[in-house]
Design a protein around this motif. Structure first.
Motif, PDB file in Angstrom:
ATOM      1  N   GLU A   1      -2.827  -0.612  -3.356  1.00  0.00           N
ATOM      2  CA  GLU A   1      -1.738  -0.325  -4.176  1.00  0.00           C
ATOM      3  C   GLU A   1      -2.385   0.552  -5.456  1.00  0.00           C
ATOM      4  OE1 GLU A   1      -0.254  -3.061  -1.639  1.00  0.00           O
ATOM      5  OE2 GLU A   1      -1.816  -3.529  -3.144  1.00  0.00           O
TER       6      GLU A   1
ATOM      7  N   GLN B   1      -4.580   2.871  -5.230  1.00  0.00           N
ATOM      8  CA  GLN B   1      -4.743   3.936  -4.534  1.00  0.00           C
ATOM      9  C   GLN B   1      -3.435   4.953  -4.437  1.00  0.00           C
ATOM     10  OE1 GLN B   1      -6.933   3.654  -1.114  1.00  0.00           O
ATOM     11  NE2 GLN B   1      -8.745   2.898  -1.808  1.00  0.00           N
ATOM     12  N   GLN B   2      -2.307   4.111  -4.599  1.00  0.00           N
ATOM     13  CA  GLN B   2      -1.051   4.778  -4.426  1.00  0.00           C
ATOM     14  C   GLN B   2      -0.441   5.374  -5.700  1.00  0.00           C
ATOM     15  OE1 GLN B   2       0.477   5.617  -1.625  1.00  0.00           O
ATOM     16  NE2 GLN B   2      -1.593   4.947  -0.526  1.00  0.00           N
TER      17      GLN B   2
ATOM     18  N   GLY C   1       0.980  -1.288  -0.041  1.00  0.00           N
ATOM     19  CA  GLY C   1       0.057  -0.033  -0.185  1.00  0.00           C
ATOM     20  C   GLY C   1       0.804   1.461  -0.034  1.00  0.00           C
ATOM     21  N   SER C   2       2.096   1.264   0.183  1.00  0.00           N
ATOM     22  CA  SER C   2       2.926   2.184   0.289  1.00  0.00           C
ATOM     23  C   SER C   2       3.556   2.721  -1.352  1.00  0.00           C
ATOM     24  CB  SER C   2       4.079   2.281   1.162  1.00  0.00           C
ATOM     25  OG  SER C   2       4.869   1.142   0.852  1.00  0.00           O
ATOM     26  N   ALA C   3       3.712   3.766  -1.560  1.00  0.00           N
ATOM     27  CA  ALA C   3       4.437   4.044  -2.878  1.00  0.00           C
ATOM     28  C   ALA C   3       5.995   3.443  -2.814  1.00  0.00           C
ATOM     29  CB  ALA C   3       4.493   5.608  -3.170  1.00  0.00           C
TER      30      ALA C   3
END
Length: 180
Positions: free
Chosen positions: A131, A133-134, A39-41
């Motif tokens: 992911e 959304q990132q 979920g993190s860039a």
């Protein structure tokens, strides 16, 4: 009779454990676990892209990937190769990443060229809505996403294997009861 039942139950538990652990990774050799939480860039990789695995080799440790979206790095062709092991000649290593045909990933391999090097310590994750959304505004589309059937080959094979083991276990129990 009880011995047969115990063997059947043990076989079923082993099959379920194999399926449930098949996509997990051992992080023993990774300092601090995988890079970048889901979920993190991508922050530690010079290349990041979204793609669907269309084929695998080396027991699922090498993936042929249909590239859909480039998040970081230079231009890529519509198809790339990603090696999920530091040693493809070894039977296995403790940092191997195994890919599933039909699965979509956010790849964050090391290096900048093909074949890309990846392993269980990289930030590569299965691509989910978290992911998505990132997705950076600067991302570039390479190719349309592949349409994957609702039943991927890995899941279908695992389900068929479990059903076969359950059928064998039931047959053994039935046979044991019949002869008792």
């Amino acid at each position: 009779m009880r011995k047969v039942i115990r063997i059947a139950v043990a076989a079923a538990v082993a099959a379920l454990a194999t399926v449930s652990l098949g996509s997990s990774h051992v992080f023993a050799a990774c300092a601090g676990g995988p890079l970048g939480p889901a979920g993190s860039a991508p922050v530690s990789s010079t290349v990041a892209f979204v793609g669907t695995v269309t084929a695998t080799d080396h027991n699922g440790r090498t993936a042929t990937v249909h590239v859909e979206d480039i998040w970081r790095g230079g231009n890529l062709p519509a198809e790339v190769t990603v090696n999920g092991s530091p040693d493809l000649n070894a039977a296995a290593t403790d940092v191997d990443r195994h890919y599933q045909v039909g699965s979509r990933y956010l790849f964050m391999p090391s290096g900048t060229g093909q074949p890309f090097d990846d392993n269980a310590c990289s930030g590569t994750v299965q691509y989910t809505s978290a992911e998505a959304q990132q997705r950076p505004a600067s991302a570039r589309t390479v190719a349309a996403p592949l349409t994957v059937s609702s039943s991927t080959p890995g899941i279908a094979a695992a389900a068929a294997g479990i059903l076969a083991l359950v059928a064998v276990a039931l047959a053994l129990v039935w046979r044991a009861r019949r002869t008792a």
